[in-house]
Design a protein around this motif. Sequence first.
Motif, PDB file in Angstrom:
ATOM      1  N   THR A   1       3.031  -9.402   2.719  1.00  0.00           N
ATOM      2  CA  THR A   1       2.080  -8.952   3.742  1.00  0.00           C
ATOM      3  C   THR A   1       2.071  -9.887   4.945  1.00  0.00           C
ATOM      4  OG1 THR A   1       0.184 -10.207   2.853  1.00  0.00           O
ATOM      5  CG2 THR A   1       0.606  -8.041   1.907  1.00  0.00           C
ATOM      6  N   MET A   2       2.709 -11.055   4.840  1.00  0.00           N
ATOM      7  CA  MET A   2       2.749 -11.989   5.957  1.00  0.00           C
ATOM      8  C   MET A   2       3.514 -11.412   7.151  1.00  0.00           C
ATOM      9  SD  MET A   2       3.423 -15.524   3.816  1.00  0.00           S
ATOM     10  CE  MET A   2       3.487 -16.526   5.298  1.00  0.00           C
ATOM     11  N   ASP A   3       4.368 -10.432   6.879  1.00  0.00           N
ATOM     12  CA  ASP A   3       5.139  -9.791   7.945  1.00  0.00           C
ATOM     13  C   ASP A   3       4.448  -8.547   8.489  1.00  0.00           C
ATOM     14  OD1 ASP A   3       7.102 -11.698   7.432  1.00  0.00           O
ATOM     15  OD2 ASP A   3       8.083 -10.430   5.937  1.00  0.00           O
ATOM     16  N   TRP A   4       3.328  -8.165   7.907  1.00  0.00           N
ATOM     17  CA  TRP A   4       2.660  -6.929   8.317  1.00  0.00           C
ATOM     18  C   TRP A   4       1.844  -7.141   9.587  1.00  0.00           C
ATOM     19  CZ3 TRP A   4       0.347  -4.710   3.118  1.00  0.00           C
ATOM     20  CH2 TRP A   4       1.410  -4.269   2.310  1.00  0.00           C
ATOM     21  N   GLU A   5       1.805  -6.121  10.387  1.00  0.00           N
ATOM     22  CA  GLU A   5       0.945  -6.058  11.565  1.00  0.00           C
ATOM     23  C   GLU A   5       0.169  -4.746  11.503  1.00  0.00           C
ATOM     24  OE1 GLU A   5       0.558  -8.370  13.784  1.00  0.00           O
ATOM     25  OE2 GLU A   5       2.206  -9.740  13.288  1.00  0.00           O
ATOM     26  N   SER A   6      -1.081  -4.774  11.912  1.00  0.00           N
ATOM     27  CA  SER A   6      -1.922  -3.572  11.976  1.00  0.00           C
ATOM     28  C   SER A   6      -2.105  -2.905  10.614  1.00  0.00           C
ATOM     29  CB  SER A   6      -1.320  -2.562  12.975  1.00  0.00           C
ATOM     30  OG  SER A   6      -1.209  -3.134  14.255  1.00  0.00           O
ATOM     31  N   HIS A   7      -2.223  -3.711   9.570  1.00  0.00           N
ATOM     32  CA  HIS A   7      -2.475  -3.149   8.250  1.00  0.00           C
ATOM     33  C   HIS A   7      -3.981  -2.977   8.032  1.00  0.00           C
ATOM     34  CE1 HIS A   7      -2.697  -7.512   7.767  1.00  0.00           C
ATOM     35  NE2 HIS A   7      -3.497  -7.305   6.731  1.00  0.00           N
ATOM     36  N   VAL A   8      -4.347  -2.446   6.876  1.00  0.00           N
ATOM     37  CA  VAL A   8      -5.745  -2.192   6.540  1.00  0.00           C
ATOM     38  C   VAL A   8      -6.141  -3.088   5.367  1.00  0.00           C
ATOM     39  CG1 VAL A   8      -7.440  -0.475   5.807  1.00  0.00           C
ATOM     40  CG2 VAL A   8      -5.547   0.201   7.291  1.00  0.00           C
ATOM     41  N   ILE A   9      -7.299  -3.710   5.461  1.00  0.00           N
ATOM     42  CA  ILE A   9      -7.853  -4.509   4.365  1.00  0.00           C
ATOM     43  C   ILE A   9      -8.944  -3.689   3.681  1.00  0.00           C
ATOM     44  CG2 ILE A   9      -9.099  -6.606   3.732  1.00  0.00           C
ATOM     45  CD1 ILE A   9      -7.826  -7.970   6.142  1.00  0.00           C
ATOM     46  N   VAL A  10      -8.788  -3.466   2.386  1.00  0.00           N
ATOM     47  CA  VAL A  10      -9.768  -2.700   1.609  1.00  0.00           C
ATOM     48  C   VAL A  10     -10.521  -3.659   0.705  1.00  0.00           C
ATOM     49  CG1 VAL A  10     -10.121  -0.822  -0.030  1.00  0.00           C
ATOM     50  CG2 VAL A  10      -8.295  -0.656   1.664  1.00  0.00           C
ATOM     51  N   CYS A  11     -11.811  -3.804   0.947  1.00  0.00           N
ATOM     52  CA  CYS A  11     -12.650  -4.710   0.155  1.00  0.00           C
ATOM     53  C   CYS A  11     -13.296  -3.932  -0.989  1.00  0.00           C
ATOM     54  CB  CYS A  11     -13.726  -5.342   1.034  1.00  0.00           C
ATOM     55  SG  CYS A  11     -13.074  -6.227   2.474  1.00  0.00           S
ATOM     56  N   GLY A  12     -12.853  -4.202  -2.194  1.00  0.00           N
ATOM     57  CA  GLY A  12     -13.381  -3.502  -3.362  1.00  0.00           C
ATOM     58  C   GLY A  12     -12.392  -2.465  -3.871  1.00  0.00           C
ATOM     59  N   TYR A  13     -12.032  -2.558  -5.172  1.00  0.00           N
ATOM     60  CA  TYR A  13     -11.069  -1.618  -5.738  1.00  0.00           C
ATOM     61  C   TYR A  13     -11.702  -0.831  -6.890  1.00  0.00           C
ATOM     62  CZ  TYR A  13      -6.424   0.178  -6.860  1.00  0.00           C
ATOM     63  OH  TYR A  13      -5.328   1.003  -7.054  1.00  0.00           O
ATOM     64  N   GLY A  14     -12.950  -0.415  -6.674  1.00  0.00           N
ATOM     65  CA  GLY A  14     -13.595   0.477  -7.635  1.00  0.00           C
ATOM     66  C   GLY A  14     -13.070   1.896  -7.443  1.00  0.00           C
ATOM     67  N   ARG A  15     -13.830   2.883  -7.883  1.00  0.00           N
ATOM     68  CA  ARG A  15     -13.364   4.273  -7.758  1.00  0.00           C
ATOM     69  C   ARG A  15     -13.136   4.662  -6.306  1.00  0.00           C
ATOM     70  NH1 ARG A  15     -17.707   7.546 -11.196  1.00  0.00           N
ATOM     71  NH2 ARG A  15     -19.050   6.079 -10.052  1.00  0.00           N
ATOM     72  N   MET A  16     -14.054   4.265  -5.422  1.00  0.00           N
ATOM     73  CA  MET A  16     -13.908   4.605  -4.012  1.00  0.00           C
ATOM     74  C   MET A  16     -12.733   3.853  -3.397  1.00  0.00           C
ATOM     75  SD  MET A  16     -16.813   4.407  -1.040  1.00  0.00           S
ATOM     76  CE  MET A  16     -16.472   4.940   0.641  1.00  0.00           C
ATOM     77  N   GLY A  17     -12.621   2.566  -3.714  1.00  0.00           N
ATOM     78  CA  GLY A  17     -11.530   1.764  -3.182  1.00  0.00           C
ATOM     79  C   GLY A  17     -10.165   2.267  -3.629  1.00  0.00           C
TER      80      GLY A  17
ATOM     81  N   SER B   1      -7.767  -2.761  10.800  1.00  0.00           N
ATOM     82  CA  SER B   1      -8.911  -2.092  10.182  1.00  0.00           C
ATOM     83  C   SER B   1      -9.343  -2.824   8.923  1.00  0.00           C
ATOM     84  CB  SER B   1      -8.581  -0.637   9.822  1.00  0.00           C
ATOM     85  OG  SER B   1      -8.255   0.112  10.962  1.00  0.00           O
ATOM     86  N   VAL B   2     -10.637  -2.836   8.696  1.00  0.00           N
ATOM     87  CA  VAL B   2     -11.213  -3.390   7.466  1.00  0.00           C
ATOM     88  C   VAL B   2     -12.152  -2.346   6.886  1.00  0.00           C
ATOM     89  CG1 VAL B   2     -12.643  -5.199   6.437  1.00  0.00           C
ATOM     90  CG2 VAL B   2     -11.059  -5.772   8.285  1.00  0.00           C
ATOM     91  N   ILE B   3     -12.000  -2.067   5.595  1.00  0.00           N
ATOM     92  CA  ILE B   3     -12.870  -1.115   4.912  1.00  0.00           C
ATOM     93  C   ILE B   3     -13.626  -1.862   3.827  1.00  0.00           C
ATOM     94  CG2 ILE B   3     -12.983   1.003   3.540  1.00  0.00           C
ATOM     95  CD1 ILE B   3     -10.309   1.824   4.820  1.00  0.00           C
ATOM     96  N   THR B   4     -14.947  -1.865   3.920  1.00  0.00           N
ATOM     97  CA  THR B   4     -15.756  -2.516   2.885  1.00  0.00           C
ATOM     98  C   THR B   4     -16.307  -1.431   1.964  1.00  0.00           C
ATOM     99  OG1 THR B   4     -17.793  -2.476   4.220  1.00  0.00           O
ATOM    100  CG2 THR B   4     -16.355  -4.378   4.470  1.00  0.00           C
TER     101      THR B   4
END
Length: 355
Positions: free
Chosen positions: A124-140, A195-198
Amino acid sequence: MQSSPGKPHQQRTNMSTLQNKALSLGIDVAVLRCVLILLGIVTFGTWGFWVTETDWTLWRSLYFTLITITTVGYGDQGLSETGQKFAAIMLLGGIGGFTYSITNLVQLTVNRDQAQARKLLRKTMDWESHVIVCGYGRMGQSICEQLRSGGKDCVVIEDDQEYYELAMENGFPAVHGCASEDESLVAAGIKRANSVITAVTNDAENMYAVVSARDLNPECSIISRAESASAARKMERAGATFVVLPHMMAGESVASAVLHPRLTSAMQSSNNPDDRLTLGEAVVEEGSELLEKTVMEYGKQAGDLVFVAVEREDGQLFMRPRGDQTFEVGDVVICAGRQEDVQAIREVAGGAVAV
């Protein structure tokens, strides 16, 4: 002669790949070494007892070797004096070698899992404009799968060990930590994310994650989950771009199914996902085939695609754009149609999906 700007980056990537291969090779060699030590001890012990105890079978010799090096201790089995001397050698050397090998095999198994986690996260160190998803429950989990199917890279931040391991098993780079901590967001590449998704079930943690993400990257889009309307208002004040209330969205979906059954069927039919009515958007980039074309011209080759709206780069919004309206760089084209038609205009527009 001036070097290419991408060369140092490529060298770092190649070095990272070599390090991953070297680490994996080192672990494999260590595992093989431990297995060979165990086999050598068992083989040597079996052979020794079989030779010293002439009336013993190979099975009895193997059995006594195993209970000796594992320190089970079911008695001396009537050993001769020579057998006792050989047993003393096995007690001194065999138990140590057995313990060393088993301990190292357990440690190497743990290291292999950690190495795999580092390998996934390192890419992921080479990624640009990726998405961070906080929480990997059912919704995540649902969010990550949807992002992956849409061609969007994402990194998971998860504090729970079980869900963290599940994210890794499903192929998502993951950071084991709390989403509200700056260290976790930095490790997930917050500076390079767009983008960041909590999606944590705790409003307080989502709130802290929104504040931290906004402080670390003022330009990124932040989509947050909230369990109440009051929490949603506070998150918006804290810097969230958009707040989702799952129970409200679920209620709207159920009501829509009653009020607009045909529309709901077209949008959510599971018989053939490719034929579902899909809403999508695409950004017109420099060099796109859409530039200088009119809505009508592209519409003739776009199958059943319907243009809902076009938003200019300056924020001007055109609902139901006219057929003679031309596309410009930076336009966000909002459309409806089958999945393949929506994907096609994304590719023609330049492959960028607005998030």
